[in-house]
Design an enzyme around this catalytic site. Sequence first.
Site, PDB file in Angstrom:
ATOM      1  N   GLN A 206      30.238  31.783 -32.957  1.00 21.25           N
ATOM      2  CA  GLN A 206      31.192  32.378 -33.913  1.00 21.25           C
ATOM      3  C   GLN A 206      31.015  33.875 -34.081  1.00 21.25           C
ATOM      4  O   GLN A 206      31.742  34.497 -34.845  1.00 21.25           O
ATOM      5  CB  GLN A 206      31.070  31.697 -35.287  1.00 21.25           C
ATOM      6  CG  GLN A 206      31.486  30.248 -35.302  1.00 21.25           C
ATOM      7  CD  GLN A 206      32.993  30.050 -35.105  1.00 21.25           C
ATOM      8  OE1 GLN A 206      33.792  30.984 -35.251  1.00 21.25           O
ATOM      9  NE2 GLN A 206      33.387  28.837 -34.749  1.00 21.25           N
TER      10      GLN A 206
ATOM     11  N   ASP B  70      22.741  30.747 -31.926  1.00 20.60           N
ATOM     12  CA  ASP B  70      24.054  30.161 -31.643  1.00 20.60           C
ATOM     13  C   ASP B  70      25.089  31.244 -31.961  1.00 20.60           C
ATOM     14  O   ASP B  70      25.393  31.502 -33.120  1.00 20.60           O
ATOM     15  CB  ASP B  70      24.249  28.925 -32.526  1.00 20.60           C
ATOM     16  CG  ASP B  70      25.655  28.339 -32.385  1.00 20.60           C
ATOM     17  OD1 ASP B  70      26.489  28.937 -31.668  1.00 20.60           O
ATOM     18  OD2 ASP B  70      25.909  27.294 -33.011  1.00 20.60           O
TER      19      ASP B  70
ATOM     20  N   LYS C  32      36.227  30.434 -27.328  1.00 19.05           N
ATOM     21  CA  LYS C  32      36.370  31.059 -28.648  1.00 19.05           C
ATOM     22  C   LYS C  32      36.452  32.579 -28.519  1.00 19.05           C
ATOM     23  O   LYS C  32      36.635  33.287 -29.503  1.00 19.05           O
ATOM     24  CB  LYS C  32      35.186  30.687 -29.535  1.00 19.05           C
ATOM     25  CG  LYS C  32      35.154  29.198 -29.912  1.00 19.05           C
ATOM     26  CD  LYS C  32      34.064  28.932 -30.917  1.00 19.05           C
ATOM     27  CE  LYS C  32      33.667  27.482 -30.982  1.00 19.05           C
ATOM     28  NZ  LYS C  32      34.572  26.667 -31.801  1.00 19.05           N
TER      29      LYS C  32
ATOM     30  N   CYS D 208      32.453  20.058 -38.323  1.00 20.29           N
ATOM     31  CA  CYS D 208      31.237  19.711 -37.552  1.00 20.29           C
ATOM     32  C   CYS D 208      29.982  20.279 -38.198  1.00 20.29           C
ATOM     33  O   CYS D 208      29.067  20.735 -37.501  1.00 20.29           O
ATOM     34  CB  CYS D 208      31.337  20.172 -36.100  1.00 20.29           C
ATOM     35  SG  CYS D 208      32.565  19.274 -35.181  1.00 20.29           S
TER      36      CYS D 208
ATOM     37  N   HIS E 274      26.202  24.235 -37.192  1.00 19.13           N
ATOM     38  CA  HIS E 274      27.164  23.322 -36.559  1.00 19.13           C
ATOM     39  C   HIS E 274      26.359  22.167 -35.960  1.00 19.13           C
ATOM     40  O   HIS E 274      25.204  22.354 -35.562  1.00 19.13           O
ATOM     41  CB  HIS E 274      27.867  24.122 -35.453  1.00 19.13           C
ATOM     42  CG  HIS E 274      29.008  23.425 -34.797  1.00 19.13           C
ATOM     43  ND1 HIS E 274      28.836  22.470 -33.826  1.00 19.13           N
ATOM     44  CD2 HIS E 274      30.347  23.563 -34.945  1.00 19.13           C
ATOM     45  CE1 HIS E 274      30.021  22.048 -33.399  1.00 19.13           C
ATOM     46  NE2 HIS E 274      30.955  22.692 -34.074  1.00 19.13           N
TER      47      HIS E 274
END
Length: 405
Positions: free
Chosen positions: A199, A196, A222, A364, A119
């Site tokens: 997700q 990261d 999220k 993104c 991302h």
Amino acid sequence: MKNMRKDFPILNQKVGDKPLIYFDTAATSQRPQQVIDALSSFYTDSNANIHRGIHMLSERATELYETAREKIANFIGAADSCEVVFTRGATEGINIVAETWGMENLKAGDEILVSEMEHHANLLPWQRLVQRTGAILKFIPVTPGGTLAMDKLDELITPRTKLVAVTHASNVLGTHVDVKTIAKKAHAVGARILVDAAQSIPHEKIDVQDLDCDFLAFSGHKMLGPTGIGILYIKKELHKALPPYQVGGGIVYEVDFNDAQWLEVPQRLEAGTPAIAQAVGLGAAVDYMNERVNFDELKKHEAALTTRAIEGLAPLPKVRLFGPLEDLKKSGHLVNFVVEGMHAHDVAEYLNCNGIAVRAGHHCAQPLAKKLGVPASVRASFHGYNTLDEVDSFVTAMTGLVTEG
Ligand code: PMP
């Protein structure tokens, strides 16, 4: 999972005359009533600024804020709650690492390794850092099957590598990345690893000590929590050498006209009044996940939704699916596709007319979109509150689109 859906009142509404089908969790999840109540109850009963006040409400707000930090530390398996820094979200967390640790530790010729499926939040901070320091940015390729080329790691990670910054799960392809193996290889050459987890944390239990990551960033919104709050985990052994990110109130123990002494991390990285209610709300989201979500069942349910979507879309003419489809059928939570000859935004608009909320665009991750050769694609993403019936309605709508035009 049926029980879970009842906790999300927002899902009981219509778009025109069609029931709302929310397939945009990868952009932001919905929040359960328990999180909404925690926010409301904070403002109703406990609102005050934290840390500085010597009055009942301030003490209560401080305790709620620090208890939220502890809940999150336990949830991600941190060794100490001081390793948990409140941020605005994954983007801010990664920027903090680049601006503090990165600016202190990187010099010309050093290497940062990221993947081709990042991302922008885990790409642009490193682009800027290498422009400022003369370091070099390198990329782990994405294979045609939509996975990371793990076989290239041994040649890409070298004694010059100072940081590997990699996503745990792709927001475009849904690919799950074996960050534990990457961490081992990074540490073997003395490099640090940033994960990261934006997700992955909504869908799986993360243990930062098991992954052995040095930094891990994610967003509250999220993972069933509020917007405006996120977490940056920083392994304790890195705290001493970190300068502040922003400077101001709340991060100092001594200030003179020309100098200041910083508090330890996490306070050192939380200048100004933080997002107190949102932190408490994120604590409530973690409580919710602990009490109401069985992660094994969640994974099975999301994989069943993903499988149904893939099997429904794959035979349709003009539909092209992306990502490691066999892996996604086992443990995925999204499908990404294009309809040949149709712009992704038009597909999303058509689905919206059928009550179905999906995302369309480059998500993104423009360099990845360019590599896939599609400037825009459609993403339908799921969580435990979605149902197989909803996926069937989506497949029926898509069948109508490609057969009737
Ligand atoms: N990384 C990934 C993989 C993401 O999907 C996102 C959000 N789309 C981010 C980082 C950035 O999160 P935020 O916008 O909440 O800071």
